[in-house]
Design a protein around this motif. Structure first.
Motif, PDB file in Angstrom:
ATOM      1  N   ALA A   1       0.840  -1.207   0.000  1.00 19.01           N
ATOM      2  CA  ALA A   1       0.000   0.000   0.000  1.00 19.01           C
ATOM      3  C   ALA A   1       0.874   1.257   0.000  1.00 19.01           C
ATOM      4  CB  ALA A   1      -0.923  -0.004   1.223  1.00 19.01           C
TER       5      ALA A   1
ATOM      6  N   TYR B   1       1.232   3.698  -3.115  1.00 20.85           N
ATOM      7  CA  TYR B   1       0.819   5.088  -2.918  1.00 20.85           C
ATOM      8  C   TYR B   1       1.940   6.030  -3.330  1.00 20.85           C
ATOM      9  CZ  TYR B   1      -1.370   9.146  -0.822  1.00 20.85           C
ATOM     10  OH  TYR B   1      -1.952  10.374  -0.648  1.00 20.85           O
TER      11      TYR B   1
ATOM     12  N   LEU C   1       2.628   6.673  -7.128  1.00 23.50           N
ATOM     13  CA  LEU C   1       1.775   7.646  -7.815  1.00 23.50           C
ATOM     14  C   LEU C   1       2.007   9.065  -7.295  1.00 23.50           C
ATOM     15  CD1 LEU C   1      -0.404   7.688 -10.023  1.00 23.50           C
ATOM     16  CD2 LEU C   1      -2.116   7.712  -8.216  1.00 23.50           C
TER      17      LEU C   1
ATOM     18  N   TRP D   1       4.702  10.561  -6.743  1.00 27.18           N
ATOM     19  CA  TRP D   1       5.770  11.251  -7.482  1.00 27.18           C
ATOM     20  C   TRP D   1       5.626  11.090  -8.986  1.00 27.18           C
ATOM     21  CZ3 TRP D   1       7.236  14.069  -3.815  1.00 27.18           C
ATOM     22  CH2 TRP D   1       7.485  13.564  -2.540  1.00 27.18           C
ATOM     23  N   TRP D   2       4.614  10.352  -9.411  1.00 27.05           N
ATOM     24  CA  TRP D   2       4.483  10.027 -10.833  1.00 27.05           C
ATOM     25  C   TRP D   2       4.352  11.304 -11.676  1.00 27.05           C
ATOM     26  CZ3 TRP D   2       0.638  10.222 -14.772  1.00 27.05           C
ATOM     27  CH2 TRP D   2       0.949   9.451 -15.900  1.00 27.05           C
TER      28      TRP D   2
ATOM     29  N   LEU E   1      -2.627  14.922   2.783  1.00 27.12           N
ATOM     30  CA  LEU E   1      -2.509  14.013   1.638  1.00 27.12           C
ATOM     31  C   LEU E   1      -3.864  13.830   0.960  1.00 27.12           C
ATOM     32  CD1 LEU E   1      -0.163  11.168   2.947  1.00 27.12           C
ATOM     33  CD2 LEU E   1       0.300  12.656   1.007  1.00 27.12           C
TER      34      LEU E   1
ATOM     35  N   ARG F   1      -4.318  12.932  -7.588  1.00 25.39           N
ATOM     36  CA  ARG F   1      -3.889  11.532  -7.666  1.00 25.39           C
ATOM     37  C   ARG F   1      -4.817  10.720  -8.566  1.00 25.39           C
ATOM     38  NH1 ARG F   1      -0.369   9.179  -4.356  1.00 25.39           N
ATOM     39  NH2 ARG F   1      -1.572   7.253  -4.389  1.00 25.39           N
TER      40      ARG F   1
ATOM     41  N   ARG G   1      -3.922  11.477 -12.025  1.00 31.94           N
ATOM     42  CA  ARG G   1      -2.670  10.795 -12.397  1.00 31.94           C
ATOM     43  C   ARG G   1      -2.908   9.309 -12.634  1.00 31.94           C
ATOM     44  NH1 ARG G   1       1.711  13.040  -7.981  1.00 31.94           N
ATOM     45  NH2 ARG G   1       1.993  15.108  -8.846  1.00 31.94           N
ATOM     46  N   ALA G   2      -3.688   8.682 -11.750  1.00 35.33           N
ATOM     47  CA  ALA G   2      -3.957   7.245 -11.872  1.00 35.33           C
ATOM     48  C   ALA G   2      -4.670   6.959 -13.187  1.00 35.33           C
ATOM     49  CB  ALA G   2      -4.791   6.766 -10.684  1.00 35.33           C
TER      50      ALA G   2
ATOM     51  N   ARG H   1      -4.470   8.749 -15.934  1.00 34.23           N
ATOM     52  CA  ARG H   1      -3.512   8.930 -17.041  1.00 34.23           C
ATOM     53  C   ARG H   1      -2.522   7.773 -17.091  1.00 34.23           C
ATOM     54  NH1 ARG H   1      -0.161  13.721 -16.780  1.00 34.23           N
ATOM     55  NH2 ARG H   1      -0.906  14.219 -14.691  1.00 34.23           N
ATOM     56  N   ARG H   2      -2.137   7.306 -15.905  1.00 32.44           N
ATOM     57  CA  ARG H   2      -1.160   6.218 -15.813  1.00 32.44           C
ATOM     58  C   ARG H   2      -1.795   4.885 -16.196  1.00 32.44           C
ATOM     59  NH1 ARG H   2       1.069   3.921 -10.281  1.00 32.44           N
ATOM     60  NH2 ARG H   2       3.157   3.228 -10.811  1.00 32.44           N
TER      61      ARG H   2
ATOM     62  N   SER I   1      -4.251   2.936  -7.822  1.00 30.06           N
ATOM     63  CA  SER I   1      -3.280   3.194  -6.757  1.00 30.06           C
ATOM     64  C   SER I   1      -4.030   3.266  -5.435  1.00 30.06           C
ATOM     65  CB  SER I   1      -2.573   4.519  -7.041  1.00 30.06           C
ATOM     66  OG  SER I   1      -1.706   4.858  -5.984  1.00 30.06           O
ATOM     67  N   PRO I   2      -3.403   2.840  -4.333  1.00 30.64           N
ATOM     68  CA  PRO I   2      -4.102   2.902  -3.048  1.00 30.64           C
ATOM     69  C   PRO I   2      -4.506   4.335  -2.704  1.00 30.64           C
ATOM     70  CG  PRO I   2      -2.053   1.660  -2.861  1.00 30.64           C
ATOM     71  CD  PRO I   2      -2.050   2.311  -4.203  1.00 30.64           C
TER      72      PRO I   2
ATOM     73  N   VAL J   1      -5.584   7.283   0.312  1.00 34.96           N
ATOM     74  CA  VAL J   1      -5.081   7.612   1.656  1.00 34.96           C
ATOM     75  C   VAL J   1      -5.739   6.703   2.688  1.00 34.96           C
ATOM     76  CG1 VAL J   1      -4.930   9.417   3.421  1.00 34.96           C
ATOM     77  CG2 VAL J   1      -4.707  10.020   1.020  1.00 34.96           C
TER      78      VAL J   1
ATOM     79  N   GLN K   1      -6.906   3.675   2.249  1.00 31.17           N
ATOM     80  CA  GLN K   1      -6.370   2.307   2.159  1.00 31.17           C
ATOM     81  C   GLN K   1      -4.971   2.219   2.769  1.00 31.17           C
ATOM     82  OE1 GLN K   1      -6.993   2.029  -2.070  1.00 31.17           O
ATOM     83  NE2 GLN K   1      -8.632   0.517  -1.837  1.00 31.17           N
ATOM     84  N   LEU K   2      -4.189   3.279   2.568  1.00 34.29           N
ATOM     85  CA  LEU K   2      -2.861   3.329   3.185  1.00 34.29           C
ATOM     86  C   LEU K   2      -2.990   3.331   4.713  1.00 34.29           C
ATOM     87  CD1 LEU K   2       0.220   3.715   3.099  1.00 34.29           C
ATOM     88  CD2 LEU K   2      -0.160   6.167   2.761  1.00 34.29           C
TER      89      LEU K   2
ATOM     90  N   LEU L   1       6.604  12.212   2.310  1.00 33.31           N
ATOM     91  CA  LEU L   1       5.738  12.141   1.129  1.00 33.31           C
ATOM     92  C   LEU L   1       5.212  13.509   0.720  1.00 33.31           C
ATOM     93  CD1 LEU L   1       3.285   9.095   1.385  1.00 33.31           C
ATOM     94  CD2 LEU L   1       5.096   9.474  -0.266  1.00 33.31           C
ATOM     95  N   LEU L   2       5.079  14.384   1.716  1.00 33.72           N
ATOM     96  CA  LEU L   2       4.528  15.717   1.435  1.00 33.72           C
ATOM     97  C   LEU L   2       5.610  16.751   1.169  1.00 33.72           C
ATOM     98  CD1 LEU L   2       1.654  15.657   4.038  1.00 33.72           C
ATOM     99  CD2 LEU L   2       1.354  16.217   1.626  1.00 33.72           C
TER     100      LEU L   2
END
Lengths: 164, 154
Positions: free
Chosen positions: A123, A127, A130, A132-133, B81, B88, B91-92, B94-95, B99-100, B102, B104-105, B151-152
């Motif tokens: 996870a 996470y 993406l 930094w993607w 986040l 996100r 992005r997901a 487009r990718r 992706s998980p 927040v 789910q994380l 991450l931030l």
């Protein structure tokens, strides 16, 4: 000794055309660990490896991070085996209490922890990939995350085995 | 034992030290984080100083107070986040790979923390179980807060 991580790079999905011999110097990690560096040793071989591939590129970053990930993954497997052996020893010494449900089984607890850690790792690194993607920090982000988390878990398991 | 149960046990065992008397200064953790190259060295130091100042009976309250500090930090960072979830999702899309989220994380982290601390306290019995579990949660929560901070980072 410089390990050649071609097979590891292939198995971890580095594009075959770019999977040249990755010059990961694992002695850097071993020396760091012997010096008590612990978690700060994670990633210590990545930059020299990138330099060995001729300097920074997305492919070099990913290849080196994945090569070091493979090294830590080997340590993690070894550490898990040792930790499980200690847990089983502990369970055998406390069999009566475990049967009477007075004390939990170390081996069961260790297995549950490792399973939950895999879910957490997937996870977190999914996470992060993406997060930094598309940006300048994107290259190798997932491999770096997997390497860091695998290294930390390997060291945590070594700590568990030492304490039991 | 749940964190709530452990906190209750600690409160009951705390003796003369009361929550309002805990010599715990979150500003010192903030200052450490701002000035240290190794953020992990800032974890647990304030709880240790608190225990030294408050003396016997303060272990649970000091650990619990620092644990609450890191939990609050995780909540604040997760909210930040979460504010970027629209970007996100874009992005997901487009990718082309999921992706998980927040949530789910957070769920995966909570599940891991629970069983990791179950494992740590498995060897302990009786009165030591509570403080051991809180110390475990404090350290895992702090590590996660530092991870979310990274991450931030810009």
């Amino acid at each position: 000794m410089k390990a050649l991580w071609l097979s590891a790079a292939l198995s971890l999905g580095i594009a075959p055309a770019l999977a040249q011999e990755v010059p990961l110097d694992e002695t850097l990690i071993r020396q760091c660990l012997r010096g008590g560096g612990d978690a700060q040793c994670i990633g210590v071989a990545v930059e020299p490896c990138i330099a060995g591939l001729g300097g920074y590129s997305t492919v070099a970053h990913q290849a080196c991070a994945r090569a070091e990930l493979a090294w830590w993954d080997g340590l993690l497997n070894e550490a898990y085996g040792t930790a499980m052996a200690r847990a089983r020893d502990s369970d055998a010494a406390n069999a009566t209490e475990i049967r009477a449900s007075v004390r939990p089984s170390d081996a069961d607890a260790l297995r549950r922890m490792q399973r939950a850690w895999i879910g957490f790792r997937d996870a977190a690194c999914g996470y992060e990939a993406l997060q930094w993607w598309g940006g300048t920090g994107a290259s190798g982000a997932e491999a770096e995350c997997l390497m860091r988390m695998t290294g930390e878990q390997a060291l945590a398991l070594q700590g568990f085995a030492r304490e039991r | 034992m749940s964190i709530r149960g452990a906190l209750l046990l600690i409160a009951l065992l705390a003796g003369p030290v009361q929550a309002q008397d805990v010599p715990f200064d979150p500003a010192r953790i903030e200052a450490c984080l701002a000035n240290s190259d190794v953020a992990a060295l800032c974890v647990g130091a304030e709880a240790a100083a608190c225990m030294q100042k408050a003396g016997a009976g303060s272990t649970g309250l000091c650990l619990g107070t620092e644990n609450a500090f890191w939990l609050a930090r995780i909540d604040a960072l997760a909210a930040r986040l979460g504010a970027g979830s629209g970007l996100r999702a874009e992005r997901a899309a487009r990718r082309g790979t999921p992706s998980p989220t927040v949530a789910q994380l957070a769920e995966a982290f909570a599940a891991y923390r629970q069983v990791a601390c179950d494992l740590r306290v498995a060897a302990w019995e009786g009165m030591m179980t509570g403080p051991e579990e809180i110390d475990c949660e404090l350290r895992i929560n702090a590590a996660h807060a530092l991870y979310l901070t990274a991450l931030l980072a810009p």
